[in-house]
Structure formats: structure tokens, C-alpha cells
Scaffold this motif. Structure first.
Motif, PDB file in Angstrom:
ATOM      1  N   SER A   1     -13.395   7.813   5.368  1.00  0.00           N
ATOM      2  CA  SER A   1     -12.566   7.547   3.824  1.00  0.00           C
ATOM      3  C   SER A   1     -12.350   8.900   3.267  1.00  0.00           C
ATOM      4  CB  SER A   1     -12.540   6.439   2.970  1.00  0.00           C
ATOM      5  OG  SER A   1     -13.969   6.661   2.767  1.00  0.00           O
ATOM      6  N   GLU A   2     -12.471   9.616   3.625  1.00  0.00           N
ATOM      7  CA  GLU A   2     -12.427  10.905   3.813  1.00  0.00           C
ATOM      8  C   GLU A   2     -11.342  11.687   2.919  1.00  0.00           C
ATOM      9  OE1 GLU A   2     -15.942  14.039   4.270  1.00  0.00           O
ATOM     10  OE2 GLU A   2     -17.414  12.538   3.385  1.00  0.00           O
ATOM     11  N   ASN A   3     -11.060  10.936   4.198  1.00  0.00           N
ATOM     12  CA  ASN A   3      -9.318  11.816   4.968  1.00  0.00           C
ATOM     13  C   ASN A   3      -8.648  10.642   5.164  1.00  0.00           C
ATOM     14  OD1 ASN A   3     -10.565  13.994   5.372  1.00  0.00           O
ATOM     15  ND2 ASN A   3     -11.598  14.064   6.524  1.00  0.00           N
ATOM     16  N   TYR A   4      -8.915   9.719   4.739  1.00  0.00           N
ATOM     17  CA  TYR A   4      -7.467   8.521   5.478  1.00  0.00           C
ATOM     18  C   TYR A   4      -7.705   6.871   3.797  1.00  0.00           C
ATOM     19  CZ  TYR A   4      -7.641  10.990   9.806  1.00  0.00           C
ATOM     20  OH  TYR A   4      -7.437  11.977  10.835  1.00  0.00           O
ATOM     21  N   ASN A   5      -7.003   6.623   3.547  1.00  0.00           N
ATOM     22  CA  ASN A   5      -7.262   5.139   3.448  1.00  0.00           C
ATOM     23  C   ASN A   5      -7.305   4.845   4.864  1.00  0.00           C
ATOM     24  OD1 ASN A   5      -6.133   5.795   1.030  1.00  0.00           O
ATOM     25  ND2 ASN A   5      -4.235   5.772   1.713  1.00  0.00           N
ATOM     26  N   VAL A   6      -8.499   2.895   4.324  1.00  0.00           N
ATOM     27  CA  VAL A   6      -8.866   2.476   5.761  1.00  0.00           C
ATOM     28  C   VAL A   6      -8.534   1.248   5.325  1.00  0.00           C
ATOM     29  CG1 VAL A   6     -10.572   1.649   7.670  1.00  0.00           C
ATOM     30  CG2 VAL A   6     -10.873   4.305   6.445  1.00  0.00           C
TER      31      VAL A   6
ATOM     32  N   PHE B   1      -0.662   7.111   9.644  1.00  0.00           N
ATOM     33  CA  PHE B   1      -0.012   7.088   9.432  1.00  0.00           C
ATOM     34  C   PHE B   1      -0.236   8.371   8.784  1.00  0.00           C
ATOM     35  CE2 PHE B   1       0.378   2.327   9.914  1.00  0.00           C
ATOM     36  CZ  PHE B   1       1.547   2.599  10.880  1.00  0.00           C
ATOM     37  N   ASP B   2       1.357   8.943   8.438  1.00  0.00           N
ATOM     38  CA  ASP B   2       1.009  10.390   7.910  1.00  0.00           C
ATOM     39  C   ASP B   2       1.871   9.494   6.501  1.00  0.00           C
ATOM     40  OD1 ASP B   2       0.519  12.606   7.008  1.00  0.00           O
ATOM     41  OD2 ASP B   2       2.169  13.289   8.563  1.00  0.00           O
ATOM     42  N   THR B   3       1.701  10.446   5.010  1.00  0.00           N
ATOM     43  CA  THR B   3       1.738  10.059   3.954  1.00  0.00           C
ATOM     44  C   THR B   3       3.052   9.358   3.939  1.00  0.00           C
ATOM     45  OG1 THR B   3       1.768  12.522   3.657  1.00  0.00           O
ATOM     46  CG2 THR B   3       0.086  11.431   2.636  1.00  0.00           C
ATOM     47  N   ASP B   4       3.849   9.935   4.743  1.00  0.00           N
ATOM     48  CA  ASP B   4       5.579   9.836   4.679  1.00  0.00           C
ATOM     49  C   ASP B   4       5.872   8.755   5.885  1.00  0.00           C
ATOM     50  OD1 ASP B   4       5.337  10.509   7.823  1.00  0.00           O
ATOM     51  OD2 ASP B   4       6.619  12.256   7.496  1.00  0.00           O
ATOM     52  N   GLY B   5       4.921   8.257   6.732  1.00  0.00           N
ATOM     53  CA  GLY B   5       5.049   6.619   7.248  1.00  0.00           C
ATOM     54  C   GLY B   5       5.410   6.719   8.025  1.00  0.00           C
ATOM     55  N   SER B   6       5.180   7.970   9.035  1.00  0.00           N
ATOM     56  CA  SER B   6       5.252   8.333  10.837  1.00  0.00           C
ATOM     57  C   SER B   6       4.005   8.442  10.534  1.00  0.00           C
ATOM     58  CB  SER B   6       6.157   9.640  10.646  1.00  0.00           C
ATOM     59  OG  SER B   6       4.521  11.057   9.997  1.00  0.00           O
ATOM     60  N   ILE B   7       3.883   7.419  12.024  1.00  0.00           N
ATOM     61  CA  ILE B   7       2.979   7.529  13.024  1.00  0.00           C
ATOM     62  C   ILE B   7       2.648   8.452  13.881  1.00  0.00           C
ATOM     63  CG2 ILE B   7       1.709   6.121  15.263  1.00  0.00           C
ATOM     64  CD1 ILE B   7       3.926   3.742  14.822  1.00  0.00           C
TER      65      ILE B   7
ATOM     66  N   VAL C   1       0.646  -1.100   0.080  1.00  0.00           N
ATOM     67  CA  VAL C   1      -0.209  -0.015  -0.101  1.00  0.00           C
ATOM     68  C   VAL C   1       0.579   0.897  -0.050  1.00  0.00           C
ATOM     69  CG1 VAL C   1      -1.403   1.321   1.559  1.00  0.00           C
ATOM     70  CG2 VAL C   1      -1.680  -1.286   1.484  1.00  0.00           C
ATOM     71  N   ASP C   2       1.274   1.850  -0.835  1.00  0.00           N
ATOM     72  CA  ASP C   2       1.006   3.072  -0.652  1.00  0.00           C
ATOM     73  C   ASP C   2       0.941   4.209  -0.495  1.00  0.00           C
ATOM     74  OD1 ASP C   2       2.873   5.985  -1.781  1.00  0.00           O
ATOM     75  OD2 ASP C   2       1.865   5.870  -3.682  1.00  0.00           O
ATOM     76  N   LEU C   3       1.701   4.656   1.002  1.00  0.00           N
ATOM     77  CA  LEU C   3       1.220   5.654   1.783  1.00  0.00           C
ATOM     78  C   LEU C   3       1.069   7.190   1.611  1.00  0.00           C
ATOM     79  CD1 LEU C   3       2.730   4.160   5.230  1.00  0.00           C
ATOM     80  CD2 LEU C   3      -0.119   3.748   4.336  1.00  0.00           C
ATOM     81  N   THR C   4       1.600   6.986   0.776  1.00  0.00           N
ATOM     82  CA  THR C   4       1.902   8.603  -0.112  1.00  0.00           C
ATOM     83  C   THR C   4       0.969   9.630  -0.855  1.00  0.00           C
ATOM     84  OG1 THR C   4       3.225   8.195  -1.914  1.00  0.00           O
ATOM     85  CG2 THR C   4       4.532   8.027  -0.583  1.00  0.00           C
ATOM     86  N   ASN C   5      -0.492   8.771  -0.687  1.00  0.00           N
ATOM     87  CA  ASN C   5      -1.118   9.797  -1.820  1.00  0.00           C
ATOM     88  C   ASN C   5      -2.219  10.659  -0.094  1.00  0.00           C
ATOM     89  OD1 ASN C   5      -2.266   7.287  -0.734  1.00  0.00           O
ATOM     90  ND2 ASN C   5      -3.511   6.983  -2.926  1.00  0.00           N
ATOM     91  N   LYS C   6      -2.460   9.852   0.286  1.00  0.00           N
ATOM     92  CA  LYS C   6      -3.477  10.125   1.930  1.00  0.00           C
ATOM     93  C   LYS C   6      -3.294   9.597   2.797  1.00  0.00           C
ATOM     94  CE  LYS C   6      -7.763   9.495   0.780  1.00  0.00           C
ATOM     95  NZ  LYS C   6      -9.575   9.616   0.941  1.00  0.00           N
ATOM     96  N   LYS C   7      -3.264  10.326   4.355  1.00  0.00           N
ATOM     97  CA  LYS C   7      -3.328   9.207   4.922  1.00  0.00           C
ATOM     98  C   LYS C   7      -3.507   7.955   5.545  1.00  0.00           C
ATOM     99  CE  LYS C   7      -3.407  13.471   7.968  1.00  0.00           C
ATOM    100  NZ  LYS C   7      -3.207  14.719   8.484  1.00  0.00           N
ATOM    101  N   THR C   8      -3.223   7.083   7.141  1.00  0.00           N
ATOM    102  CA  THR C   8      -3.924   6.142   6.335  1.00  0.00           C
ATOM    103  C   THR C   8      -3.980   5.356   7.888  1.00  0.00           C
ATOM    104  OG1 THR C   8      -2.949   5.529   4.672  1.00  0.00           O
ATOM    105  CG2 THR C   8      -3.431   3.586   5.700  1.00  0.00           C
ATOM    106  N   LEU C   9      -5.632   4.548   8.294  1.00  0.00           N
ATOM    107  CA  LEU C   9      -5.751   4.455   8.774  1.00  0.00           C
ATOM    108  C   LEU C   9      -6.110   2.671   9.112  1.00  0.00           C
ATOM    109  CD1 LEU C   9      -6.956   4.201  12.505  1.00  0.00           C
ATOM    110  CD2 LEU C   9      -9.491   4.462  10.754  1.00  0.00           C
TER     111      LEU C   9
END
Length: 153
Positions: free
Chosen positions: A83-88, A135-141, A49-57
């Protein structure tokens, strides 16, 4: 002098409350840019999963815990808003057959279900469930929450 015995009960699979001691620099892989989350989908295929496009829950859960069985339908019910703001993604770390039976009997099929790998659980120090990590788009928690998914997403 009287001696007392104190017993401490540990519940390694279910914790409640925020983890205020989380190291914000915790990352999800050994790559230097930490932009990919790897898990196993319901067919056994490894997914990146590419995390760079949206924050991920990511919700780590198990079908045998009551709190998880309560949480997942609520998460799916609110999926459109979240999911408006996060990949879930809901990642189980329980038996595939029992998990998929529970999913088919209790969810509508809208929530992305997968299975965590031991490498992912080790790198994130997942010792129980449910645990929700954003996770933020840079992979940080950004957030690590034990128990129910935070309602103020």
C-alpha cells in the motif's frame, strides 16, 4: 483411418500465468477519462474509488477457491508494503454471507473487501479468479495477472 477424440477441459474460474495478450487500452468504465472504479462494499453500498491519486491493485477472488483462500491472507500480510505504492482492494464475486464468514475467520480486517458488480466484471472481462489487475492513475491497465498476486510489486 482411426479417429481420435480430443477433450479440452476448461477451468473458467481459475487460470494461471500472465495474460500477455491484454489490450493495454482496456479501460474500466464507459467514461472518457476512466478515473473511477465502482464496486459494492460489504454493506451493499456502491463505492466510487478515485483512481487518480495512486495506482490501484484490484484482486478479483472467491472464497470457494483454494488459491484465493491462500492468496488473500498473504496479500493482507504484505499490505503495509504494497500500500506504499498502491491502493489495494479485494473484490469477491461469490456469495456475500459465505465470503464474509470466510473473511472474519481468516483475515485481520486490514484488507479492503468488496464485491464486484456484473458491469465491472463484464467491462474488464473477468471470467474467473483470482485475477489481479493494476490500474494506472488514468484508469489504464498496467498489469493483468491470473493466479497469485505478483510478488514483485
Amino acid at each position: 483411418m482411426r479417429k481420435s477424440l480430443v477433450l479440452i477441459l476448461l477451468f473458467p474460474f481459475c487460470s494461471y500465468g500472465s495474460d500477455s495478450t491484454i489490450d493495454e487500452s482496456t479501460q474500466i468504465s464507459s467514461n472518457s477519462n476512466m478515473e473511477v472504479l465502482v464496486y459494492e462494499d460489504t454493506t451493499g453500498t456502491m463505492i466510487n474509488v478515485d483512481l487518480t491519486n495512486k495506482k490501484t491493485l484490484v484482486v478479483f477472488w472467491a472464497d470457494y477457491w483454494g488459491i484465493c483462500r491462500e492468496e488473500l491472507p498473504l496479500l493482507e500480510e504484505n499490505l503495509a508494503t504494497i500500500s506504499e505504492n498502491y491502493n489495494v482492494i479485494a473484490l469477491a464475486h461469490s456469495n456475500k454471507d459465505s465470503t464474509m464468514t470466510w473473511v472474519s475467520e481468516n483475515l485481520n480486517g486490514e484488507l479492503e473487501i468488496g464485491f464486484s458488480t456484473s458491469e465491472l466484471r463484464d467491462s474488464l472481462k473477468i471470467i474467473g479468479q483470482p485475477i489481479s489487475i493494476i490500474f494506472d492513475t488514468d484508469g489504464s491497465i498496467l498489469l493483468r495477472e491470473y493466479g497469485y498476486v505478483p510478488s514483485d510489486l
